[in-house]
Design a protein around this motif. Structure first.
Motif, PDB file in Angstrom:
ATOM      1  N   LEU A 132       4.516   6.710  31.476  1.00  0.00           N
ATOM      2  CA  LEU A 132       5.677   6.314  30.879  1.00  0.00           C
ATOM      3  C   LEU A 132       6.857   5.277  31.986  1.00  0.00           C
ATOM      4  CD1 LEU A 132       6.909  10.209  30.937  1.00  0.00           C
ATOM      5  CD2 LEU A 132       6.188   8.982  28.893  1.00  0.00           C
ATOM      6  N   ASP A 133       5.907   4.339  32.112  1.00  0.00           N
ATOM      7  CA  ASP A 133       6.435   2.763  32.740  1.00  0.00           C
ATOM      8  C   ASP A 133       6.897   1.996  31.972  1.00  0.00           C
ATOM      9  OD1 ASP A 133       6.560   0.712  34.101  1.00  0.00           O
ATOM     10  OD2 ASP A 133       4.825   0.689  35.181  1.00  0.00           O
ATOM     11  N   GLU A 134       7.883   1.689  31.217  1.00  0.00           N
ATOM     12  CA  GLU A 134       9.154   1.315  30.930  1.00  0.00           C
ATOM     13  C   GLU A 134       8.982  -0.396  30.944  1.00  0.00           C
ATOM     14  OE1 GLU A 134      12.646   2.419  30.975  1.00  0.00           O
ATOM     15  OE2 GLU A 134      12.081   4.273  32.060  1.00  0.00           O
ATOM     16  N   SER A 135       8.941  -0.728  32.517  1.00  0.00           N
ATOM     17  CA  SER A 135       8.242  -2.259  32.497  1.00  0.00           C
ATOM     18  C   SER A 135       6.371  -2.925  32.259  1.00  0.00           C
ATOM     19  CB  SER A 135       8.646  -2.350  33.780  1.00  0.00           C
ATOM     20  OG  SER A 135       8.731  -4.007  34.178  1.00  0.00           O
ATOM     21  N   THR A 136       5.822  -1.480  32.603  1.00  0.00           N
ATOM     22  CA  THR A 136       4.411  -1.939  32.131  1.00  0.00           C
ATOM     23  C   THR A 136       4.618  -2.549  30.703  1.00  0.00           C
ATOM     24  OG1 THR A 136       3.603  -1.226  34.185  1.00  0.00           O
ATOM     25  CG2 THR A 136       2.492  -1.964  32.448  1.00  0.00           C
ATOM     26  N   TRP A 137       5.029  -1.438  29.687  1.00  0.00           N
ATOM     27  CA  TRP A 137       4.674  -1.277  28.267  1.00  0.00           C
ATOM     28  C   TRP A 137       5.902  -3.086  27.952  1.00  0.00           C
ATOM     29  CZ3 TRP A 137       1.496   1.237  25.305  1.00  0.00           C
ATOM     30  CH2 TRP A 137       1.557   2.164  25.893  1.00  0.00           C
ATOM     31  N   HIS A 138       7.045  -3.204  27.676  1.00  0.00           N
ATOM     32  CA  HIS A 138       7.300  -4.159  28.187  1.00  0.00           C
ATOM     33  C   HIS A 138       7.154  -5.398  28.220  1.00  0.00           C
ATOM     34  CE1 HIS A 138      10.940  -6.765  28.217  1.00  0.00           C
ATOM     35  NE2 HIS A 138      10.332  -7.752  29.478  1.00  0.00           N
ATOM     36  N   ARG A 196      -1.634   1.903  40.956  1.00  0.00           N
ATOM     37  CA  ARG A 196      -0.786   3.385  41.681  1.00  0.00           C
ATOM     38  C   ARG A 196       0.149   2.097  43.071  1.00  0.00           C
ATOM     39  NH1 ARG A 196      -2.618   7.854  39.576  1.00  0.00           N
ATOM     40  NH2 ARG A 196      -4.294   8.416  39.482  1.00  0.00           N
ATOM     41  N   ARG A 197       0.114   1.393  42.809  1.00  0.00           N
ATOM     42  CA  ARG A 197       1.394   0.830  43.736  1.00  0.00           C
ATOM     43  C   ARG A 197       2.514   0.635  43.885  1.00  0.00           C
ATOM     44  NH1 ARG A 197      -1.812  -3.698  47.492  1.00  0.00           N
ATOM     45  NH2 ARG A 197       0.850  -3.657  47.966  1.00  0.00           N
ATOM     46  N   THR A 198       3.325   1.031  44.751  1.00  0.00           N
ATOM     47  CA  THR A 198       4.084   1.386  44.245  1.00  0.00           C
ATOM     48  C   THR A 198       5.292  -0.430  44.125  1.00  0.00           C
ATOM     49  OG1 THR A 198       5.330   0.899  46.798  1.00  0.00           O
ATOM     50  CG2 THR A 198       4.750   3.322  45.948  1.00  0.00           C
ATOM     51  N   ASP A 199       5.211  -1.642  44.232  1.00  0.00           N
ATOM     52  CA  ASP A 199       5.454  -2.553  43.747  1.00  0.00           C
ATOM     53  C   ASP A 199       4.352  -3.534  42.916  1.00  0.00           C
ATOM     54  OD1 ASP A 199       3.323  -3.265  45.742  1.00  0.00           O
ATOM     55  OD2 ASP A 199       3.541  -4.141  46.723  1.00  0.00           O
ATOM     56  N   PHE A 200       4.053  -2.586  41.994  1.00  0.00           N
ATOM     57  CA  PHE A 200       3.640  -2.790  40.694  1.00  0.00           C
ATOM     58  C   PHE A 200       4.194  -3.828  39.808  1.00  0.00           C
ATOM     59  CE2 PHE A 200       2.191  -2.454  36.746  1.00  0.00           C
ATOM     60  CZ  PHE A 200       0.071  -3.301  36.752  1.00  0.00           C
TER      61      PHE A 200
END
Length: 518
Positions: free
Chosen positions: A389-395, A358-362
């Motif tokens: 729905l975190d696109e960057s993490t899926w990428h 849950r970090r904002t700078d994940f």
């Protein structure tokens, strides 16, 4: 006694009134993004396709394409100014001037007007009054910009507050900064004040007018924060390094954390190259890079310092063909940065950040993890469970997954992502905004499946019915990357049905080409 110009130009809110409201609401600036939506903004398009705003267009034209002067418009404006300044201004003339300027790009007339006004054929004080009138009563942005141009040619200290207020709107910062610099005895200080009120193209325009400044306070600010902006730090990094005296500043006995972090950001931006002067243009590059590495080695690990370190290291590994540094110096710097980046503390820092989903700078830690080649896929799947729905993490998750992990990741996507409704139909949508976050997340997954033939077929078939054009194209590109034998008949049939209702012509042609090759 009222002058004709004291009356409103038209029954619309003035841009000055908007600036005053934003100043009361948010203070001196920087203001949030919503504050920069002006009353004369055109209505949003019916679809979600991106449009280039005028402030972005001004920035691109001034930095990359140049501006073609509108000689005819300059002549017409000068004629109206002549009539308005030869006697008491009359309302009909002021309205006509405003209407003319509203339809003319201020960039195309600014230099021509200043050149003609400097010839001194018109009374400067009356031209200033007309400029104030346009700035204070203007309801269209191009007219207000030209009013600021007139103040830059004929204004003085009386206009400082007006220029600073309007200049806090990114749309007008360029014109306000030029006017402040030209008309005030302490113009550089006024531009410095304005530069701290803006963060986007306005910051770029203002800081560029501080090049060569010898004010110690401004130089220190350039090194610590002044180069940072919301467009690209690369535009201002060289100005900060040279005007701010970066290498000399790093050689003082006590380098504070803000200076060290600013130096890292400047050097990283110079290393990135373009769109302005870069590392090749910085004469103190070699000693400054060496000094930064020396200082960073003894300071606590932070994500910002790691970002800078890794960006510089990428440059040192591939500095380009035009690098004139001696080979031994380049080799020595590269080895020093590789040694520094290999220290365990950086990996420990990144893993600690990623351990809390849950970090904002994940996302920032995620990019560092990839560049450090850390095996953090389990931490990413934990993140997706709470932020599906975190696109960057899926990428990044798809990029990190190997043949053994990709199947499980696809099952996770099927479980977590709201896939396109089979009853819905395709549309020619670009996919901007929060509404389309599920579509963009699906695109990130599908884009990574081209090297895994036969994997994730349900996701690919779902993507073919997405309402977002580029998601459908991503699905088609993935199928095209698979060997023909790995593409099942079900997928071919879905492409045929999708082609029959595809609203985007280029995508429809690509679908036909794909089917023709099968």
């Amino acid at each position: 006694m009222r002058k004709p110009g004291d009356d409103p130009i038209e029954d619309r809110p003035t841009l000055l009134a908007h600036a005053l409201e934003m100043s009361v609401r948010y203070g001196p600036g920087p203001w949030p993004a919503d504050a920069h939506r002006l009353p004369d903004d055109p209505p949003p398009p019916d679809d979600d396709h991106p449009i280039m705003t005028s402030v972005v267009l001004d920035g691109i034209r001034t930095h990359h394409f140049g501006v073609s002067p509108d000689v005819d418009a300059v002549t017409e404006v000068m004629g109206l100014l002549g009539a308005l300044t030869s006697d008491e201004p009359f309302r009909a003339g002021l309205v006509r001037l405003h209407e003319l300027l509203a339809g003319v790009s201020a960039l195309t007339v600014a230099d021509g007007l200043v050149h003609r006004l400097r010839q001194g054929t018109l009374p400067a004080e009356r031209v200033r009054w007309v400029g104030r009138h346009l700035a204070e009563h203007g309801t269209r942005r191009e007219a207000v910009k030209t009013g600021l141009v007139l103040l830059g040619a004929c204004g003085d200290e009386r206009d400082r507050d007006l220029l600073l207020l309007l200049g806090t709107l990114e749309e007008f910062t360029l014109y306000a900064a030029v006017a402040l610099d030209r008309t005030l005895p302490d113009g550089r200080r006024a531009v410095y004040d304005l530069a701290r009120r803006v963060r986007g193209w306005g910051r770029i325009h203002a800081v560029e007018r501080l090049r060569g400044c010898d004010d110690p306070e401004i130089r220190d600010w350039l090194l610590r924060d002044g180069f940072r902006n919301e467009i690209m730090d690369e535009y201002l990094a060289h100005i900060a390094a040279t005007t701010g005296g970066l290498y000399s500043a790093l050689n003082v006995p006590e380098v504070d954390d803000a200076l060290l972090d600013g130096a890292g950001g400047i050097l990283a931006a110079l290393a990135a190259g373009g769109p302005a002067e870069d590392m090749a243009d910085y004469g103190d590059a070699v000693p400054a890079l060496g000094r930064f590495a020396f200082l960073a080695a003894d300071r606590p690990a932070t994500l910002g310092r790691l970002d800078s370190l890794l960006s510089i290291l990428a440059f040192l590994r591939d500095p380009g063909d035009d690098r004139s540094w001696p080979a031994e110096e380049l080799r020595r710097l590269r080895l020093r940065y590789e040694e520094l980046a290999a220290e365990p503390r950086w990996g420990d820092l990144v893993r600690a950040h990623l351990a809390d989903p849950r970090r904002t700078d994940f996302d920032r830690a995620l990019w560092a993890a990839e560049r450090l080649a850390l095996p953090v896929l389990p931490l990413l799947t934990a993140r997706l469970e709470v932020e599906p729905l975190d696109e960057s993490t899926w990428h990044h998750a798809v990029r990190l997954a190997g043949p053994r992990e990709i199947e499980g990741l696809c099952h996770l996507a099927e479980r977590l992502l709201p896939l396109p409704d089979p009853a819905g139909g395709p549309a020619d949508r670009f996919g901007l905004g929060a509404e389309f976050a599920p579509d963009r997340a699906l695109e990130d997954v599908v884009n990574g499946l081209g090297t895994f033939p036969g994997t994730g077929l349900p996701l690919i078939l779902a993507a073919l019915r997405s309402r977002v054009t580029r998601v459908r194209r991503a699905a088609l590109a993935t199928l095209a990357a698979w060997p023909a034998a790995a593409v099942p008949d079900e997928a071919l049939d879905r492409v045929r049905r999708a082609m029959a209702v595809e609203p985007h012509e280029e995508t429809r042609v690509e679908m036909a080409s794909f089917l023709g090759d099968r």
